[in-house]
Design a protein around this motif. Structure first.
Motif, PDB file in Angstrom:
ATOM      1  N   LEU A  19      -7.122  -5.247   4.890  1.00  0.00           N
ATOM      2  CA  LEU A  19      -5.775  -5.764   4.871  1.00  0.00           C
ATOM      3  C   LEU A  19      -4.826  -4.160   5.169  1.00  0.00           C
ATOM      4  CD1 LEU A  19      -5.194  -3.148   2.667  1.00  0.00           C
ATOM      5  CD2 LEU A  19      -6.222  -4.678   0.829  1.00  0.00           C
ATOM      6  N   SER A  20      -3.474  -4.917   4.983  1.00  0.00           N
ATOM      7  CA  SER A  20      -2.742  -3.747   6.013  1.00  0.00           C
ATOM      8  C   SER A  20      -2.212  -3.046   4.173  1.00  0.00           C
ATOM      9  CB  SER A  20      -1.750  -4.353   6.756  1.00  0.00           C
ATOM     10  OG  SER A  20      -1.180  -5.264   5.984  1.00  0.00           O
ATOM     11  N   MET A  21      -2.456  -2.020   4.233  1.00  0.00           N
ATOM     12  CA  MET A  21      -2.228  -1.101   3.455  1.00  0.00           C
ATOM     13  C   MET A  21      -0.404  -0.253   3.172  1.00  0.00           C
ATOM     14  SD  MET A  21      -4.232   1.453   1.110  1.00  0.00           S
ATOM     15  CE  MET A  21      -3.937   3.113  -0.303  1.00  0.00           C
ATOM     16  N   HIS A  22       0.373  -0.686   2.381  1.00  0.00           N
ATOM     17  CA  HIS A  22       1.747   0.633   2.347  1.00  0.00           C
ATOM     18  C   HIS A  22       1.659   1.610   1.068  1.00  0.00           C
ATOM     19  CE1 HIS A  22       2.339  -2.138   5.889  1.00  0.00           C
ATOM     20  NE2 HIS A  22       1.911  -2.632   5.631  1.00  0.00           N
ATOM     21  N   MET A  23       2.000   1.890   1.003  1.00  0.00           N
ATOM     22  CA  MET A  23       2.242   3.094   0.280  1.00  0.00           C
ATOM     23  C   MET A  23       3.123   4.031   0.161  1.00  0.00           C
ATOM     24  SD  MET A  23      -0.147   1.998  -1.760  1.00  0.00           S
ATOM     25  CE  MET A  23      -1.062   3.291  -2.952  1.00  0.00           C
ATOM     26  N   ASN A  24       4.274   4.925  -1.012  1.00  0.00           N
ATOM     27  CA  ASN A  24       5.064   5.956  -0.547  1.00  0.00           C
ATOM     28  C   ASN A  24       4.468   6.465  -1.845  1.00  0.00           C
ATOM     29  OD1 ASN A  24       6.733   4.753   0.363  1.00  0.00           O
ATOM     30  ND2 ASN A  24       7.604   3.653  -0.769  1.00  0.00           N
ATOM     31  N   ALA A 111       6.554  -2.758  -0.194  1.00  0.00           N
ATOM     32  CA  ALA A 111       6.818  -3.541   0.497  1.00  0.00           C
ATOM     33  C   ALA A 111       6.405  -2.728   2.126  1.00  0.00           C
ATOM     34  CB  ALA A 111       7.920  -3.877   1.001  1.00  0.00           C
ATOM     35  N   ASP A 112       6.912  -1.713   2.387  1.00  0.00           N
ATOM     36  CA  ASP A 112       6.491  -0.868   3.255  1.00  0.00           C
ATOM     37  C   ASP A 112       6.529   0.120   3.329  1.00  0.00           C
ATOM     38  OD1 ASP A 112       7.066  -0.642   6.411  1.00  0.00           O
ATOM     39  OD2 ASP A 112       9.578  -0.637   6.327  1.00  0.00           O
ATOM     40  N   GLY A 113       5.759   1.190   2.866  1.00  0.00           N
ATOM     41  CA  GLY A 113       6.243   2.248   2.684  1.00  0.00           C
ATOM     42  C   GLY A 113       6.010   3.707   3.982  1.00  0.00           C
TER      43      GLY A 113
END
Length: 347
Positions: A19-24, A111-113
């Motif tokens: 998966l691709s993971m996106h975090m703030n 969604a786009d961290g």
């Protein structure tokens, strides 16, 4: 056949978990999935893996099955836990499946961290794959200037596709990324100088290994191997141990049982047949040796496929590291090469 080629060519289940993971920030994930090997490629921002900083463009391999933490660069305390089967929960057990999923292969608290990374998790390499991963350090880090950026970009693109065919491409790209990362780590000037099959370059030892790999069932002894490579018994034994990190007969036993672990998966193969194929005269001796190395009898192994052992000798089988280049090429057009979990809450 050398252990790496066996690792690459072995039959494996379709559907690697990726998966691709996106975090703030702030964020932290406690990974307790007991996976044997994970690949993390940071595409934006910075992360820490058990405190080790991994920056944009870097690729890291994490050898399991022990737990580890993946966090923001500030090393924030984990609030998310990944358990066996890639189950994702809060630390107190609340299911986060719907909260963090943003598509088939996209996951995170944004969604786009500000931080993005690609993750591939191999729940259990076959025993040959296990030989490869045991030869790696706990965390293998290849920095941006030596990583394969175009390959990471291609993997990121395929992970963004939702069509079923993308999974086939992702499976293969993950395998190539593992091999490419190992090869680039081998060539790094700061790699620890340790006797493992990944780093052996003694031509005499490599010739002996070719004998063992091509004829695993032959009645090899240290003396017969020394004669085959045209050297004395004492010199051969010393050079083999220096290059591989263990004696020739210890290596041979491990390699025979490595082959046996794959043969046991073949439908209809009996324990006695597998024993004779890899050089044991009777099933009892084979079963005893197999249980000593794997921790389960051949029959139990078929039923539960135990995870990568953490107590086996870290100085693992040896061959010429330059063969990695050839092995990487053999990936294209083959089925997925590492047994990996196809399900989980992220997929």
């Amino acid at each position: 056949m050398d252990p790496l080629t066996h690792f690459l060519d072995g039959p494996r289940a379709v559907g690697a978990f990726a998966l691709s993971m996106h975090m703030n920030g702030p964020w932290g994930v406690s990974v307790r999935d007991q996976a044997a090997l994970s690949v993390l490629a940071v595409t934006k921002g910075q992360i820490r893996v058990d405190g080790t900083l991994v920056e944009a463009g870097d690729v890291a391999l994490v050898r399991g099955p022990e737990p580890y933490n993946v966090t923001d660069a500030a090393a924030s305390a984990p609030s998310i836990e990944i358990g066996p089967g890639q189950q994702c929960t809060t630390l107190d057990g609340r299911d986060l499946r719907d909260d963090l999923r943003h598509g088939i292969r996209r996951w995170g608290n944004a969604a786009d961290g500000e931080t993005s990374l690609l993750i591939g998790t191999y729940e259990r390499p076959d025993e040959a794959g296990g030989l490869v991963t045991r030869a790696l350090p706990r965390i293998t880090l290849v920095p941006r200037e030596r990583s394969d950026g175009p390959l990471v970009s291609l993997l990121a693109r395929e992970l963004s596709h939702d069509d079923p065919a993308a999974q086939v491409v992702v499976d293969r790209l993950l395998d190539v990324l593992v091999v490419s990362t190992i090869r680039r780590w081998l060539n790094s000037p700061d790699r620890p100088d340790k006797a493992t099959w990944l780093a052996c370059n003694d031509p005499l030892v490599v010739r002996a290994l070719e004998c063992l790999h091509s004829e695993p069932a032959a009645p090899w002894t240290v003396e017969s191997l020394a004669r085959r490579v045209n050297t004395s018994r004492a010199s051969f034994a010393a050079r083999f141990r220096a290059g591989v990190g263990e004696p020739p007969m210890t290596y041979l036993t491990r390699w025979r049982l490595t082959l046996a672990s794959d043969l046991l998966r073949a439908p209809g193969a009996t324990v006695s047949q597998v024993a004779h194929t890899v050089g044991y005269h009777n099933a009892y001796a084979f079963s005893t040796a197999f249980k000593r190395q794997v921790g389960a009898t051949p029959t139990q192994y078929r039923q539960r496929r135990p995870t990568l052992s953490t107590i086996s000798n870290p100085y693992v089988e040896a061959t010429n590291p330059h063969q990695i280049t050839h092995a990487e090429g053999s990936l294209i057009g083959r089925p997925p090469l590492i047994h990996a979990h196809p399900q989980g809450v992220f997929s």
